[in-house]
Design a protein around this motif. Structure first.
Motif: not given
Length: 80
Positions: A56, A59-62, A72
């Motif tokens: 993760r 910026n919240g992107t997985q 995100a």
């Protein structure tokens, strides 16, 4: 006079070269993920290694080990 101009030119050329080298070094220290030869790779502090688990980002992107990326905002994409 000619020698002074030559020395100033050589000095300025050297300083420009050093500034490019410093910029390149800072670029190599950035963290990143990438797909290389069908495998997910992680670059940390300029060192590249195989991805061992899903990540993760700040910026919240997985980023998944199979190359799927979930942004995100919910948008999905696949690394190539």
């Amino acid at each position: 006079m000619k020698n002074t101009l030559k020395r100033m030119f050589a000095l300025s050329l050297g300083l420009v070269s050093l500034s490019y080298a410093a910029d390149y070094g800072s670029m190599m220290k950035k963290d990143a993920v990438m797909m290389k030869d069908g495998k997910m790779m992680v670059m940390k502090n300029g060192e590249t290694m195989a991805m061992t688990e899903d990540m993760r980002m700040s910026n919240g992107t997985q980023v998944m080990m199979d190359g799927n990326v979930m942004m995100a905002d919910g948008q999905k994409m696949m690394m190539k």
